[in-house]
Design an enzyme around this catalytic site. Structure first.
Site, PDB file in Angstrom:
ATOM      1  N   TYR A 144    -135.590  55.765  15.268  1.00  0.00           N
ATOM      2  CA  TYR A 144    -134.197  55.450  15.566  1.00  0.00           C
ATOM      3  C   TYR A 144    -133.779  56.198  16.817  1.00  0.00           C
ATOM      4  O   TYR A 144    -134.058  57.388  16.950  1.00  0.00           O
ATOM      5  CB  TYR A 144    -133.294  55.847  14.396  1.00  0.00           C
ATOM      6  CG  TYR A 144    -131.816  55.621  14.645  1.00  0.00           C
ATOM      7  CD1 TYR A 144    -131.305  54.317  14.750  1.00  0.00           C
ATOM      8  CD2 TYR A 144    -130.928  56.684  14.778  1.00  0.00           C
ATOM      9  CE1 TYR A 144    -129.942  54.108  14.972  1.00  0.00           C
ATOM     10  CE2 TYR A 144    -129.571  56.473  14.993  1.00  0.00           C
ATOM     11  CZ  TYR A 144    -129.088  55.183  15.095  1.00  0.00           C
ATOM     12  OH  TYR A 144    -127.750  54.971  15.318  1.00  0.00           O
ATOM     13  N   ASP A 238    -137.348  61.643  22.466  1.00  0.00           N
ATOM     14  CA  ASP A 238    -136.028  61.705  21.838  1.00  0.00           C
ATOM     15  C   ASP A 238    -136.025  62.871  20.850  1.00  0.00           C
ATOM     16  O   ASP A 238    -136.479  62.746  19.721  1.00  0.00           O
ATOM     17  CB  ASP A 238    -135.739  60.376  21.130  1.00  0.00           C
ATOM     18  CG  ASP A 238    -134.373  60.380  20.445  1.00  0.00           C
ATOM     19  OD1 ASP A 238    -133.730  61.450  20.398  1.00  0.00           O
ATOM     20  OD2 ASP A 238    -133.965  59.314  19.951  1.00  0.00           O
ATOM     21  N   LYS A 266    -127.177  66.428  18.386  1.00  0.00           N
ATOM     22  CA  LYS A 266    -127.074  67.160  17.121  1.00  0.00           C
ATOM     23  C   LYS A 266    -126.959  68.675  17.306  1.00  0.00           C
ATOM     24  O   LYS A 266    -125.872  69.160  17.617  1.00  0.00           O
ATOM     25  CB  LYS A 266    -128.227  66.745  16.203  1.00  0.00           C
ATOM     26  CG  LYS A 266    -128.079  65.241  15.851  1.00  0.00           C
ATOM     27  CD  LYS A 266    -128.959  64.713  14.755  1.00  0.00           C
ATOM     28  CE  LYS A 266    -128.532  63.310  14.378  1.00  0.00           C
ATOM     29  NZ  LYS A 266    -129.506  62.257  14.555  1.00  0.00           N
TER      30      LYS A 266
HETATM   31  C1  PLP Z   1    -129.193  60.918  15.324  1.00  0.00           C
HETATM   32  C2  PLP Z   1    -130.154  60.408  16.293  1.00  0.00           C
HETATM   33  C3  PLP Z   1    -129.757  59.660  17.414  1.00  0.00           C
HETATM   34  C4  PLP Z   1    -128.345  59.211  17.622  1.00  0.00           C
HETATM   35  O1  PLP Z   1    -127.462  60.263  17.791  1.00  0.00           O
HETATM   36  P1  PLP Z   1    -125.899  60.027  17.529  1.00  0.00           P
HETATM   37  O2  PLP Z   1    -125.275  61.333  17.882  1.00  0.00           O
HETATM   38  O3  PLP Z   1    -125.775  59.651  16.094  1.00  0.00           O
HETATM   39  O4  PLP Z   1    -125.459  58.927  18.429  1.00  0.00           O
HETATM   40  C5  PLP Z   1    -130.725  59.304  18.336  1.00  0.00           C
HETATM   41  N1  PLP Z   1    -132.004  59.660  18.172  1.00  0.00           N
HETATM   42  C6  PLP Z   1    -132.425  60.372  17.119  1.00  0.00           C
HETATM   43  C7  PLP Z   1    -133.860  60.758  17.012  1.00  0.00           C
HETATM   44  C8  PLP Z   1    -131.524  60.753  16.135  1.00  0.00           C
HETATM   45  O5  PLP Z   1    -131.967  61.433  15.063  1.00  0.00           O
END
Ligand code: PLP
Length: 429
Positions: A144, A238, A266
């Protein structure tokens, strides 16, 4: 355990909010029942509006790595609040947080702050295209990367929980440059390169957390990186979930790989809306105002969020909780396996640092397909029994549980006790 007030608020919330939630992962769609409404949180504990208190293994899906309302973070943001909330101009704290972040990632000379992980990734992907002059991006099934159109295919957790293959409203044109590969399968990447000559790069979670925890095998990442280099394509890592959670810095160093572009979120905001993307100078110089790739944000580098981020990262560096995370996660893993065995329940446990979760399946889970063999009905039973025994988990089989550095022996006892009860409940299904 009673959820009367949460239920009342849920009904009320349905009128003007969509499903009474502002993010679908908060809905209890796959476990049944209604979402919780939270009153407050402190340290490792979270309390709902019915005054039920839980040990929190959601931790806002990762950001609250020090536990809730750490004293130093609270002090820093209270101080920042006194000077104003947003200026539309630079502040010194942006430079301070940028230095902390760049120092922690060997491959990062410059960073740009944004307001969410989604924004970080969509900007990082645009940057890869800007730098290479190519359009196609390879992503892995089950990873994701936020909810931007181009990457909202085979996107793990939220969609998997709701059994959605992708999202409505994403035009074909938006995903025509997105190619899907299988996690831990370099050949599936190579096949795309054989078929296309306009691939800008590959994006992945260095340790996947959005199909449950899935770990890269052996030399998957270093081999992927070497292959991409030979093809002139970029590796976009990511680390929105893993950044500053796997170690100070990201999972990259632990896994023996250096990203061309790193995306963060995060933990770097310590609970405030912050995302970031960074790379070496040569790449970041593509970004406006230095270069021709446009990306902007009215609230980007928000002073309160920067203060929260700086205080969180400084405290993390000081505490250096990463060894402890491994030890605690191992204790939980061993306990999960023993309890499952005792009750005759088949599970697989994956963990990496402070991310862990059991899959209710008897297969080894190394990709999305294997994760999807999990029995989500068993997870739902397990989830509710954990809740009833005072442990708050993400309401999905396909989400990681998160540990904070505030976790105590007492919390751990509560968790293991709840696990045993929950396994017993699964065995009785
Ligand atoms: C949570 C997450 C996102 C998206 O971040 P948001 O702050 O919810 O937009 C993207 N990539 C990874 C790996 C994530 O865990």
């Amino acid at each position: 355990m009673e959820f009367k007030k949460s239920q009342k608020l849920y009904t009320k919330g349905l009128v003007n909010l969509v499903g009474a939630v502002n993010s679908p992962v908060r809905a209890f769609t796959s476990v049944g029942g209604n979402p919780l409404f939270i009153k407050k949180a402190k340290g490792t504990k979270i309390t709902d509006v019915d005054n039920n208190t839980y040990v929190d293994l959601v931790l806002s899906y990762g950001p609250m790595i020090l536990g809730h309302r750490h004293k130093k973070v609270q002090k820093a943001i209270t101080k920042a609040l006194k000077n104003g909330y947003s200026f539309g101009a630079s502040t010194e704290n942006e430079i301070k947080l940028a230095k902390i972040v760049c120092d922690a990632f060997p491959g990062m000379d410059k960073v740009r702050f944004v307001n969410s992980g989604t924004e970080a990734v969509l900007s990082g992907v645009r940057l890869a295209r800007a730098f290479t002059g190519k359009d196609k991006i390879i992503k892995f099934a089950g990873c994701y990367h936020g909810h931007q159109d181009a990457l909202l295919v085979a996107a793990g957790s939220g969609l998997a929980t709701l059994s959605l293959p992708g999202s409505k409203g994403v035009p074909e044109g938006a995903v025509k440059n997105t190619l899907i590969a299988n996690y831990n399968d370099l050949d599936s990447v190579k096949a795309h390169f054989s078929a296309h000559d306009d691939i800008a790069g590959v994006i992945l979670e260095p340790v996947a957390g959005n199909m449950g925890v899935v770990i890269p095998q052996d030399n998957f990442l270093p081999e992927l990186k070497a292959y991409l280099e030979s093809k002139g394509a970029l590796l976009i890592v990511d680390e929105v979930m893993t950044g500053f959670r796997s170690k100070f810095g990201g999972a990259q160093e632990l896994l023996g790989v250096e990203a061309d572009i790193t995306c963060l979120g995060k933990v770097i905001g310590g609970g405030f809306p912050v995302g970031a993307y960074g790379a070496r100078n040569e790449i970041m110089e593509e970004v406006a105002p230095l270069g021709g790739m446009y990306q902007a944000g009215t609230l980007s580098g928000n002073p309160i969020a920067m203060a929260g981020g700086i205080a969180t990262l400084r405290e993390l560096k000081k505490q250096n909780p990463y060894e402890k995370f491994n030890e605690v996660a191992q204790i939980i893993e061993v306990f999960l396996l023993e309890s499952a065995k005792k009750h005759g329940v088949e599970i697989t446990v994956n963990r990496f640092g402070s991310m862990i979760n059991p899959f209710f399946t008897n297969v080894t889970v190394t990709n999305f397909k294997e994760a999807q063999t999990s029995d989500t009905k068993k997870f739902a039973t397990f989830f509710w029994e954990m809740m009833n025994n005072g442990v708050f988990l993400p309401p999905s089989q396909f989400e990681a549980w998160f540990l904070s550095s505030a976790l105590t022996e007492k919390d751990l006892k509560k968790i293991t006790k709840a696990i045993d009860k929950a396994m017993e409940a699964v065995a009785k299904m």
